[in-house]
Enzyme design. Structure first.
Site, PDB file in Angstrom:
ATOM      1  N   ARG A  67      64.372   5.203 -48.606  1.00  0.00           N
ATOM      2  CA  ARG A  67      65.197   6.107 -49.423  1.00  0.00           C
ATOM      3  C   ARG A  67      66.166   5.239 -50.225  1.00  0.00           C
ATOM      4  O   ARG A  67      66.954   4.493 -49.636  1.00  0.00           O
ATOM      5  CB  ARG A  67      65.953   7.073 -48.516  1.00  0.00           C
ATOM      6  CG  ARG A  67      66.804   8.101 -49.254  1.00  0.00           C
ATOM      7  CD  ARG A  67      67.521   8.994 -48.239  1.00  0.00           C
ATOM      8  NE  ARG A  67      68.359   9.988 -48.878  1.00  0.00           N
ATOM      9  CZ  ARG A  67      69.591   9.745 -49.326  1.00  0.00           C
ATOM     10  NH1 ARG A  67      70.125   8.549 -49.207  1.00  0.00           N
ATOM     11  NH2 ARG A  67      70.286  10.709 -49.893  1.00  0.00           N
TER      12      ARG A  67
ATOM     13  N   LYS B 236      74.658   1.003 -48.852  1.00  0.00           N
ATOM     14  CA  LYS B 236      75.536   1.429 -47.750  1.00  0.00           C
ATOM     15  C   LYS B 236      76.569   0.379 -47.365  1.00  0.00           C
ATOM     16  O   LYS B 236      76.429  -0.804 -47.664  1.00  0.00           O
ATOM     17  CB  LYS B 236      74.689   1.889 -46.552  1.00  0.00           C
ATOM     18  CG  LYS B 236      74.069   3.270 -46.827  1.00  0.00           C
ATOM     19  CD  LYS B 236      73.352   3.857 -45.646  1.00  0.00           C
ATOM     20  CE  LYS B 236      72.773   5.239 -46.040  1.00  0.00           C
ATOM     21  NZ  LYS B 236      71.963   5.822 -44.975  1.00  0.00           N
TER      22      LYS B 236
HETATM   23  C1  YH5 Z   1      69.436   8.269 -44.679  1.00  0.00           C
HETATM   24  O1  YH5 Z   1      69.723   7.118 -44.345  1.00  0.00           O
HETATM   25  N1  YH5 Z   1      71.446   8.807 -46.152  1.00  0.00           N
HETATM   26  S1  YH5 Z   1      73.207  10.203 -47.713  1.00  0.00           S
HETATM   27  C2  YH5 Z   1      77.245   5.887 -47.960  1.00  0.00           C
HETATM   28  C3  YH5 Z   1      77.115   4.836 -48.847  1.00  0.00           C
HETATM   29  C4  YH5 Z   1      75.943   4.692 -49.577  1.00  0.00           C
HETATM   30  C5  YH5 Z   1      74.917   5.596 -49.422  1.00  0.00           C
HETATM   31  C6  YH5 Z   1      78.582   3.634 -50.235  1.00  0.00           C
HETATM   32  N2  YH5 Z   1      70.848  10.910 -46.601  1.00  0.00           N
HETATM   33  C7  YH5 Z   1      70.265   9.066 -45.527  1.00  0.00           C
HETATM   34  O2  YH5 Z   1      72.919   7.535 -49.022  1.00  0.00           O
HETATM   35  N3  YH5 Z   1      68.755  10.927 -45.354  1.00  0.00           N
HETATM   36  C8  YH5 Z   1      71.770   9.947 -46.788  1.00  0.00           C
HETATM   37  O3  YH5 Z   1      78.156   3.957 -48.970  1.00  0.00           O
HETATM   38  C9  YH5 Z   1      69.894  10.362 -45.822  1.00  0.00           C
HETATM   39  N4  YH5 Z   1      68.311   8.891 -44.208  1.00  0.00           N
HETATM   40  C10 YH5 Z   1      67.979  10.170 -44.535  1.00  0.00           C
HETATM   41  N5  YH5 Z   1      66.853  10.674 -44.041  1.00  0.00           N
HETATM   42  C11 YH5 Z   1      74.186   8.742 -47.439  1.00  0.00           C
HETATM   43  C12 YH5 Z   1      73.960   7.648 -48.391  1.00  0.00           C
HETATM   44  C13 YH5 Z   1      75.050   6.659 -48.540  1.00  0.00           C
HETATM   45  C14 YH5 Z   1      76.227   6.798 -47.817  1.00  0.00           C
END
Ligand code: YH5
Length: 274
Positions: free
Chosen positions: A253, A219
């Site tokens: 996750r 993230k």
């Molecule tokens: C979460 O924290 N996150 S989708 C932006 C990024 C990198 C990754 C590059 N679904 C979560 O993974 N479900 C997502 O920057 C989730 N908790 C739960 N329960 C977003 C993601 C991400 C977004």
């Protein structure tokens, strides 16, 4: 925690592997949109030690466009059916839409992961009727605009109050407290400072006495602290995952399952060493 017929032993921490089936997935460039590729990715994650595979067809990354119900169903249902038929794992459906929840559970999914904490139309009653574990996540605003100007008086207090209210709503709707997982929603309507505060005070979220799930993998807060692009955020992701497990978080996750499992097994071994 009990899933359809599988058990997840929450005395130890687990990795939930991310399986994006969106053509615009930021981290895989949409290369896993085909069924065979998605199935291969799921197999690898399970072989690497993932306890849960989180299947998502609606991109919730900041700024992402909303997806129609039919589009989301077309993306996730065939993959859930294949994983369910071919791989021994717990399948999570990452959705906020009631219709997608029901179809996904019929297709073989075992739990619901909802970044909108069952607040969308019919979601609460639908989830209650499906009788599966649910993960309730905190988000300020909606994915498309949530990072515009996140603001809180006290982010951790507001997250805990929100999650506590949603847990109560679930219990009132007939969901067993044994089937509830909570998640502070790292990066969802939160600035770098807000995310740092959540990491500092994870203990007060764990103290709510529901299992806590956390998603920090790749993230942008990691990018902001380290000044690294998304493809260079694994070490930062592992540092946060280890800290989270040290604070009592039970499910991480993550995209990089094998490395994440090693990091959290170390954190857990140190936490529990007598
Ligand atoms: C979460 O924290 N996150 S989708 C932006 C990024 C990198 C990754 C590059 N679904 C979560 O993974 N479900 C997502 O920057 C989730 N908790 C739960 N329960 C977003 C993601 C991400 C977004």
């Amino acid at each position: 925690m009990i899933f359809k017929n599988k058990h997840l032993e929450l005395s130890q921490p687990h990795v939930m592997g991310v399986l994006n089936v969106t053509p615009d997935s930021f981290s895989d460039g949409g290369q896993y949109t085909s069924l065979a590729a998605a199935l291969g990715q799921a197999r690898t994650m399970v072989a690497d030690g993932a306890s849960i595979i989180d299947v998502g067809g609606e991109s919730t990354r900041p700024g992402a466009k909303e997806v129609s119900e039919q589009q989301e169903l077309d993306r996730v249902i065939p993959i859930i059916e294949s994983i369910s038929a071919q791989i021994d794992t717990i399948i999570s459906i990452d959705t906020s839409k009631a219709v997608v929840m029901s179809h996904a559970i019929s297709a073989g999914a075992d739990m619901i992961n909802d970044v909108a904490a069952l607040q969308m139309e019919d979601a609460l009653d639908t989830a209650a009727g499906l009788d599966v574990p649910v993960c309730l996540m905190h988000m300020q605003g909606a994915p498309r605009t949530m990072q515009h100007s996140p603001m809180y008086q006290d982010v951790v207090k507001e997250v805990v109050e929100f999650l506590s209210a949603r847990c109560k709503a679930c219990i009132d709707a007939g969901i067993s407290s044994e089937q509830i997982i909570i998640d502070p929603g790292f990066g969802f309507g939160k600035s770098v400072q807000h995310n740092i505060e959540i990491m500092q005070k994870l203990g007060s979220i764990v103290a709510e006495n529901f299992p806590v799930l956390l998603g920090v993998s790749r993230k942008s807060t990691i990018g902001a602290i380290l000044e690294r692009p998304v493809e260079e955020r694994l070490p930062g992701s592992l540092a946060l995952a280890a800290m989270a497990v040290s604070a009592g978080v039970k499910i991480i996750r993550a995209h990089d399952v094998k490395a994440t499992l090693d990091a959290i097994r170390i954190a857990f071994a140190i936490k529990n060493y007598a």
